[in-house]
Design a protein around this motif. Sequence first.
Motif, PDB file in Angstrom:
ATOM      1  N   GLU B  30       0.985  -1.052   0.022  1.00  7.00           N
ATOM      2  CA  GLU B  30      -0.026   0.227  -0.069  1.00  7.00           C
ATOM      3  C   GLU B  30       0.866   1.199   0.006  1.00  7.00           C
ATOM      4  OE1 GLU B  30      -3.356  -1.183   3.319  1.00  7.00           O
ATOM      5  OE2 GLU B  30      -3.305   0.878   2.440  1.00  7.00           O
ATOM      6  N   PRO B  31       0.385   2.488  -0.527  1.00  4.28           N
ATOM      7  CA  PRO B  31      -0.500   2.428  -1.660  1.00  4.28           C
ATOM      8  C   PRO B  31      -0.075   2.332  -2.825  1.00  4.28           C
ATOM      9  CG  PRO B  31      -0.060   4.809  -0.958  1.00  4.28           C
ATOM     10  CD  PRO B  31       0.912   3.990  -0.045  1.00  4.28           C
ATOM     11  N   GLY B  98      -8.104   4.635  -1.300  1.00  6.90           N
ATOM     12  CA  GLY B  98      -8.828   4.965  -0.256  1.00  6.90           C
ATOM     13  C   GLY B  98      -9.815   4.081   0.368  1.00  6.90           C
ATOM     14  N   HIS B 101      -8.020   0.854   1.709  1.00 12.64           N
ATOM     15  CA  HIS B 101      -7.072   1.048   2.877  1.00 12.64           C
ATOM     16  C   HIS B 101      -7.016   0.446   4.001  1.00 12.64           C
ATOM     17  CE1 HIS B 101      -4.137   3.113   5.407  1.00 12.64           C
ATOM     18  NE2 HIS B 101      -5.020   3.690   6.257  1.00 12.64           N
ATOM     19  N   TYR B 106      -5.182  -5.907  -0.193  1.00 12.84           N
ATOM     20  CA  TYR B 106      -5.101  -4.557  -0.941  1.00 12.84           C
ATOM     21  C   TYR B 106      -4.463  -5.035  -2.373  1.00 12.84           C
ATOM     22  CZ  TYR B 106      -4.205   0.373  -1.634  1.00 12.84           C
ATOM     23  OH  TYR B 106      -4.272   1.591  -1.988  1.00 12.84           O
TER      24      TYR B 106
END
Lengths: 96, 610, 473
Positions: B30-31, B98, B101, B106
Motif C-alpha cells: 500500500e498504496p 482510499g 486502505h 489490498y
Amino acid sequence: MIWLVASALLFSIGAYGALTRRTAILMFLSIELMLNAAALSLISFSKLTGSLEAQVVVLFIIAIAAAEVAVGLGLIVAIFRRRETTSVDELRQLRG
Amino acid sequence: MQETFLLPLIIALPLLGFVLLGLFGKRIGEPAAGWLASLLVLGSFLLGLVLLLQGGGRWALPDWLPGIPFSLNLDNLSGVMLMVVTGVGFLIHVWAIGYMHGDPGYSRFFSYFNLFIAAMLVLILGDSLPVVFIGWEGVGLASYLLIGFWYHERINVDSARKAFIVNRIGDLGFLLAMGLLWSMFGTLSISELAEKVEAGGYSFTTLTLAGFFLLVGAMGKSAQVPLMVWLPDAMAGPTPVSALIHAATMVTAGVYLLVRHAFMLHDDAYLSGLIVFIGLLTAFYGALCSLGQWDIKRIVAYTTLSQLGFMFVAVGVGAYWVAIFHIVTHAFFKALMFMTSGSVIHALGGEQDVRKMGGMRKYLPATHLHGLIATFASGGLVPLAGFWSKDAILAYSFEYGPWLWFLMLLASVLAALYSIRWYVLVFWGEYRGKEHPHESPAVMLWPNHILMGGAIGVGFMGLPYVIDYKNFIEPFLTKAIGEFPHEKLPVLTEWVLILTSAVVAIAALWWGFRFFQQKMPAWYERFQAAALQGFYADALYNTLLVNPAKGLAELLFGGDKGLLAGFAGLGNLVGGLGSLLARLETGSLRFYLAGLLVALVLLVGWGVLR
Amino acid sequence: MIHVGLWLPLLAGLSLFMLPSLGRTFAIVSAAVSLAIAVALFAGYGGQGVAYASQTPFLPEVGVYYAVGLDGAGLLLWIAVGLVVLLGVWIAEVPVRFLALALMMQTGLLGIFAAQDLIFFYAFFEATLIPALLMLWFYGGAERLKAIYIFALFTLVGSLPMLAAIFAVRYLGGAESFLYTDLVAHPLTGQAAVLAFLGFLVALAVKTPLFPLHAWLPSFHQQNHPSGLADAMGTLYKVGVFALFKWAIPLMPEGFKEWQGLLLFLAAFGALYAAWLAFSAPDWKTLLAYAGVSHMGVAALGLFSGNMEGTVGALYLLGASMIYGSAMFLFVGLVYKRTGSLDILPVRGLARHTPALYVLGMFLLMAMIGLPGLSGFPGELMVLLGAYKVSPWLTFLAFLAVIAAAAYALTAFQKLFQETPQAQAVPDMDTREWGFAAVTVGVLLLMGLYPKLFTVYLEPLGKALAALFGGAS
C-alpha cells in the motif's frame, strides 16, 4: 444288403446293452459288440462297392479292438481290486 | 483506420498490472499497488483517446484458429465504450485506493481490478466473436474473483459462485450464436458478418435465431429478467467492485453486444419486440424491488437493474446510439451513486443498513453534494445527464408506440422515486445510528467530484434536435453502428414530450421527498416486504431449478453406480451360464455314453438328410 | 531420433525399476530428455503428412511391419505425454519404483500415437495396460482388487472385438499389409464395415471413455495412489478419440456413417450426464473422473461430426485435457500431501494458509471448465462450431455441460479453499511446486492464447477426414 441290417441290429443291441448294464464287464462287452457291428457293416459295404479300403479298415478295427480290450480289462481289474465293485453308477469321481 | 500495435498495447497495460500485482503485490504494498493499477488504466485511457482521435485502429492475427482471426477493432462505438471503461475505471481505481486502505488483500484487489479492465477491453475491442467471448468470460471471472474477494465469508463466495453460474447460462447462448453464425456465414468477424447480412440472401428465421441466442447471452451479462438474480447478491463484493463492474461497465456489456449487432436486429420486428418486452419487465422489476430494500448497496443495485432495462428498451425500439448514450450517462451517475454510498459506509465504519443512517448532509457535506447530484441525475431532473438520455429513450419509445412511451414514463416516475428515497433515507432527516461519521479523505473525494461534473455535463453531447445545439454523439456513434433511417418526430411533439418528462420528474422527486420522510403507510409496508425479497424470485428459482438440479445430480450419481453394477451383473450372467453348463459334468459314465450316442444319431441323420 | 524418443522411457524405466538407487533424479532426467525430443521433433516438422516415418519388416509373411511416424496430431500428443510425465515424476511423492512404472507406461503411450502399423498399434494399446495395472496393484487403495478387475476386464473384453475387426479390415479389405498407408488405400465397405467399426468401437469406447462404457473410470481413479501420478498416467491413456480419428474412421468410413447418429448422441449425452453428476461427487478423485468423461464426451462429439472444425477441436481438446486433467490430479495430490484427505467435505478453507496453491488451483479449474484464454477453450470452440453444423440440438445438449461444469467445479473448490478455515496451518508451495505451477500455468496460457501453434498442423488432418465424407467443411 442283409448284412447291413444285421450290423445295424447288432449295433443297437450293443448300444442298448451299453446303456442299461451296470457292471463294467458287460458294458465293455456291449461296446465290443458295437465295434464289431461297425466292422460288419464295413465288410458289407466293401462287398457292395468292391472297394478294398474298407477291408483294410476292418483289419485295423480288429487289431485296435484287441489292444483296447487288453487295456480296458486291465483297468477294470485294477478298479475292482480298489473299490470292490464294478458298478459304473458308483464310479463317479470325475464329476464336474 | 490503420493497423496499429498500440491497440493490443491498450489491453496489455492493465494485464501487466494484473500479473505484476499478482506476483509481487505483497512487496509493492500500500498504496503503491493502487497507484500503479490506476496509472496503468489511465495509460489505456490516454492511448485509446489518441487512437480514437486519429480515427480508430485495427489489429489482427490471422488464422488464430482455422478460419478465425484474433482481431481487434477500435471504431467510434468501441471508442466510446473504451473511454467510459477506462475513464470511469480510472476514477474508481483512485477512489478505491482510499476505500480499500488497510485491507490485507489490498494488492490482490488491485490485481483483480486490473484484470477486469483488461478483460473488459478485450470484450469491447474484439472484432472476432471468439475474442469478444474471451473478454466476456474474462469479465465473468474477474467478477467472480471480486465478488468473492473476502472469501472467508461463506455468503460472499456463494454470491460469487451464483453470479458465475447464472452468467454461464447466458454464455451458452453466446456459444450457440457463434455456432449458428459460423454455419450460416462461415465467419465470426463482426465486420464481415455485418457486410454479409447487409448483402442479404440468408434465411430470416435462422438469423432471428442467432440474434435470439445473442440476446440470451446479453441477458445473462446485463442481468435482465429472468437472469437477473445474481446482481443483487453481487453486492457482497467491495463497493468499488459494485461501482465499476456492476454499474458502469460489465453489466452494460450485454447492451453493447446487441448494439454491435444492430445490423441483425434492426429489421427484425419479433426480436426487437422481445427485447422491448424484456427491457420493460426488467425496468419495472428493478425499480419496484429497489423501493423495498434496506441495504444501501442493494437499493442502488436494483436501480442499476432498472436502468439496464431502459437500455434494453432503447435497443428494442431501434435507438441504438441512445442506448450507448445512456450507458455513458448512467456510468457517471450510477458510479457516483455507488461511490457516494461507499463513502457513507466508510464514514460510518461499515454500516450498510439505511435504517441506521440519515442526516448525513450535516456530517458529510462534500459527500452530500455528490449524493444530491447523483439523485437528481438518476431521477432524471433536467438539465442533468440522466434527463437527456432518458428523454431520448422516451422519444423513440413514443415513435414505437404511445403506449410504450406511457409505460416508460411510469418507469421514469419510479426511477425518480427510488432515487429520492435513497437520498432521503441516507442524507435527510436525523441520524439514526451511533457511529461518529467522518468525511472521506481527498483521494476518495476527488474522483467523486469529477464524476459529479460528468453527471451534470455529459448529457449535453446528446441533446434532442429541437434544441438548437449540436448533438455530437449521435452522428459519432451512428458512423460505427450503422445508418438506419429514422423519421424525426415533429417539433411540437418533441417539445411536449421533453416538457412532460421534465415536469413529471420534478413532480415525482418532490412528492417522493415528502413521502419518504414520513412513516410508511400499511400498504407500503406490505409492498415493501415483498420487494425486499425480490418478489420471491430467488425462492422460486431454488424450488423450480436449483433443488431439482441438485436432486438429479444425486440420482444420476446413484444411477451410474447402478450402471457399473449392471456390467457386473453381465459378468454374473456369464458365470451363471457357466454353472448351468457345468451340470453336464455328472461323472456318470452311462450319461456320457448316452450323450455320445445321441450325438452320433444326430450327425448321421444330418449327413443323410443333406 | 523418433526411435530414441519412443524407447528411451522404457529402457530408463526398466533400469530404474531394477536399480532404484538411481533415484528420482534419473527419472526426471529421462522425462526431460523425452520431452525435449518431442519438442525438437515438433520444431522440425515440415507441416504436411507423416514425418519421421520409418518402417522395417517385422513379420513380413503376415504383413506386420515395425512402422512409426508422427503427424500433427501425433506430435501434439507426444508433447502432451512428455510434459505430463515430466511434471508427474517431478512433483509426485511416490516411491522410485512407481516412477519407473510411469516411465515404462510412457513408451506404450508414445507408441500408440506413433504407430503406423495396425498390429503394432494394437500391441502398444494393450501393453500400456500392464504398467497401469501394476501401479494400481502395488500402490492402490484398500479396494484396489475390485478396481483392477473392473479396469482389466473392461479393457480386455473390449479389445477382443477390436482384434477380430483388425483382421477383418486387412483380409476383407484386401490390403497387402497392416501398414496404415496400405490399409487406408483399401477401406472396408458395406456390412463388413459396419460390423468391423463396431468391433473397433467397443474397445475405443472403453478407452475414450464414452458413455455408457465409462463405468470403470471412477473406481480406477478412486483406488489409485493419492499422489495422482497413476491417475495422470491414466488420463494420458484415454486414447479413444485419437484411435478413432487415426484408425477406425479412415479405415471404415461407411461403417462410421452407420453409427454416427448414435455416437453423436452418446457423446453429447455423456458430456452432460457426467458433468451433472460430478456435482454429487464426495471426493476429488471421483469428481475429476467424471469431469474427464465430460471433456472426452465433448471431444468425441467434435470428432463424430466428421468435419474439419470438429476434428481439429477434438484433437486439440484431447491434448489440452490430457495436460490439465493430469495436472489437476497431481494438484490434488499436493492437497492430499497437506491435508491427508481427498474428500470434498468437510470444508477446509485452505486458502488462508496456501494462497499460491489456491491461485494455481483456480487456474487449473478455470482451464478445466473451458474459460477462454486458457487451454480448454480453443478445442471446445472448434468442437462447437463443427458439431453445430451437424446437429444443433445435440450441441445444445452437450454444451449445457458448461453450466454444470461451473457448478461442480466452483462448489468443490469453494469447500476446499474458501469459507472459514478449519485447517491447521499447512505449508504453501515450495520451490519444486512453484516450478510445477509455473510450467503448468505457462502451458495453459500458451495453448489458450496461441492455439495457432498446433492448429495449423491439425487443420489439414481435419480437412482430410472431412474429405472422406464428401468434403463437408
